[in-house]
Design an enzyme around this catalytic site. Structure first.
Site, PDB file in Angstrom:
ATOM      1  N   ASP A  56      -2.257   2.357   7.297  1.00 30.94           N
ATOM      2  CA  ASP A  56      -2.165   2.233   5.857  1.00 30.94           C
ATOM      3  C   ASP A  56      -2.729   0.853   5.494  1.00 30.94           C
ATOM      4  OD1 ASP A  56      -1.169   2.589   3.135  1.00 30.94           O
ATOM      5  OD2 ASP A  56       0.448   1.224   3.696  1.00 30.94           O
ATOM      6  N   ASP A  59      -2.150  -1.077   1.967  1.00 28.41           N
ATOM      7  CA  ASP A  59      -1.318  -1.928   1.116  1.00 28.41           C
ATOM      8  C   ASP A  59      -0.021  -2.333   1.805  1.00 28.41           C
ATOM      9  OD1 ASP A  59      -3.302  -1.500  -0.697  1.00 28.41           O
ATOM     10  OD2 ASP A  59      -2.154  -0.152  -1.976  1.00 28.41           O
ATOM     11  N   THR A 105      -5.638   5.365   3.126  1.00 27.93           N
ATOM     12  CA  THR A 105      -5.078   4.710   1.949  1.00 27.93           C
ATOM     13  C   THR A 105      -5.288   5.506   0.675  1.00 27.93           C
ATOM     14  OG1 THR A 105      -5.225   2.705   0.573  1.00 27.93           O
ATOM     15  CG2 THR A 105      -7.221   3.387   1.720  1.00 27.93           C
ATOM     16  N   ALA A 106      -4.408   5.288  -0.291  1.00 28.89           N
ATOM     17  CA  ALA A 106      -4.555   5.903  -1.610  1.00 28.89           C
ATOM     18  C   ALA A 106      -5.607   5.190  -2.445  1.00 28.89           C
ATOM     19  CB  ALA A 106      -3.219   5.898  -2.349  1.00 28.89           C
ATOM     20  N   LYS A 142      -2.350  12.252   3.062  1.00 28.32           N
ATOM     21  CA  LYS A 142      -2.789  11.416   4.181  1.00 28.32           C
ATOM     22  C   LYS A 142      -2.714  12.208   5.490  1.00 28.32           C
ATOM     23  CE  LYS A 142      -1.752   6.738   2.510  1.00 28.32           C
ATOM     24  NZ  LYS A 142      -1.068   5.474   2.831  1.00 28.32           N
ATOM     25  N   ASP A 166       3.907   0.681   5.986  1.00 29.35           N
ATOM     26  CA  ASP A 166       5.067  -0.043   5.473  1.00 29.35           C
ATOM     27  C   ASP A 166       5.981   0.839   4.646  1.00 29.35           C
ATOM     28  OD1 ASP A 166       4.652  -0.963   2.178  1.00 29.35           O
ATOM     29  OD2 ASP A 166       3.062   0.072   3.257  1.00 29.35           O
TER      30      ASP A 166
END
Length: 294
Positions: A47, A49, A154-155, A199, A222
């Site tokens: 990921d 962020d 990631t988004a 994802k 996270d």
């Protein structure tokens, strides 16, 4: 069939997640230097962020675009308001949900893909490069040294995700795909944001393409929202975890790594997450910058 025909069957969350995942995998590319890993059946998925970098990448991207007059405050706040309204009120009308989802990227409509890519390079240098967590970067390098592919998941828009991956020397990136025609953005998403279940769908599609053995793969995040991704692999690891993920990881015996100071860890709950961050971070940027210019 007309675009506004209510008789059409709307895509449900699972279908949108699958579509978003497949679109992300289709956009994935492998850097030429990493075409032939010595351990081709294993990979690591990170990921972005608060895992690879401190804070929300979309916030820094939107702030940088705003400063370059890529869009107006009105366009930014309009998109953010529609998202916030339907998220808070919980409207379930399929047409309203689709409108809110698509409005997330409405302000890039009419801009070219190349324009966003070029500006993204500048914004990475000025706002993101110094926010990379050294500890997570070292973990990614460890997988590369073992001859494994390393992918960001990631988004954030795939364009900025690919820039981050390239700058860090990683294999590639999976991110949210914005629809474009002839190199110009329409302002709509392909499927949905690459978040949560999407994802996992992206990783499964990529694994099929790259002949990866997911039981030999690792994943790092996270956020508790990334459980679908973390649970998909044989070696999940919680990085700078939120409270729910930390508790879950302890229960399951997963690895936990925290590279924040005590103060940063205590403030982690205030940092914008990947899903809500794509809109909330954008609105925050617009409001903050508008206030400074008064």
């Amino acid at each position: 069939m007309a675009p506004n025909d209510r008789s059409r069957t709307p895509l449900n969350l699972q279908q949108r997640s699958i579509l978003a995942g497949e679109a992300a995998a289709a956009e994935a590319f492998v850097e030429s230097a990493l075409d032939y890993p010595s351990d081709p059946s294993a990979a690591a998925f990170f990921d972005v962020d608060n895992t690879i970098m401190q804070g929300a990448s979309i916030f820094h991207l939107v702030r940088g675009l705003y400063r370059r007059e890529f869009f107006t405050t009105r366009e930014l706040l309009s998109a953010g308001w529609k998202q916030a309204y339907f998220r808070i009120v919980g409207v379930e009308d399929p047409d309203h949900v689709a409108e809110a989802r698509n409005s997330a990227l409405a302000f890039i409509a009419g801009h070219t893909v190349k324009e966003l890519q070029d500006l993204g390079e500048e914004i990475f240098d000025e706002a993101m490069a110094h926010r990379i967590w050294p500890g997570t970067r070292a973990l990614a390098q460890l997988h590369l040294d073992q001859g494994q592919q390393v992918w960001l998941v990631t988004a954030a828009p795939v364009e900025i995700a690919q820039i981050i991956a390239r700058r860090l020397g990683l294999t590639g990136a999976l991110g949210t795909v914005a629809e474009s025609e002839d190199g110009v953005y329409t302002g709509k998403l392909v499927g949905d944001m690459l978040h949560g279940p999407a994802k996992a769908e992206a990783i499964k599609a990529l694994a099929a393409r790259e002949s990866l053995d997911l039981s030999r793969c690792s994943a790092y995040s996270d956020s508790y929202n990334d459980l679908p991704m973390l649970s998909l692999v044989g070696d999940p690891c919680a990085i700078n975890p939120d409270a729910k993920l930390r508790a879950y990881a302890r229960e399951k015996g997963w690895r936990i790594r925290d590279y924040r100071t005590g103060r940063k860890a205590a403030r982690a709950g205030l940092i914008v997450g990947a899903a809500a961050g794509a809109v909330t971070g954008a609105v925050a940027a617009g409001v903050s910058l508008r206030g400074r210019r008064r």
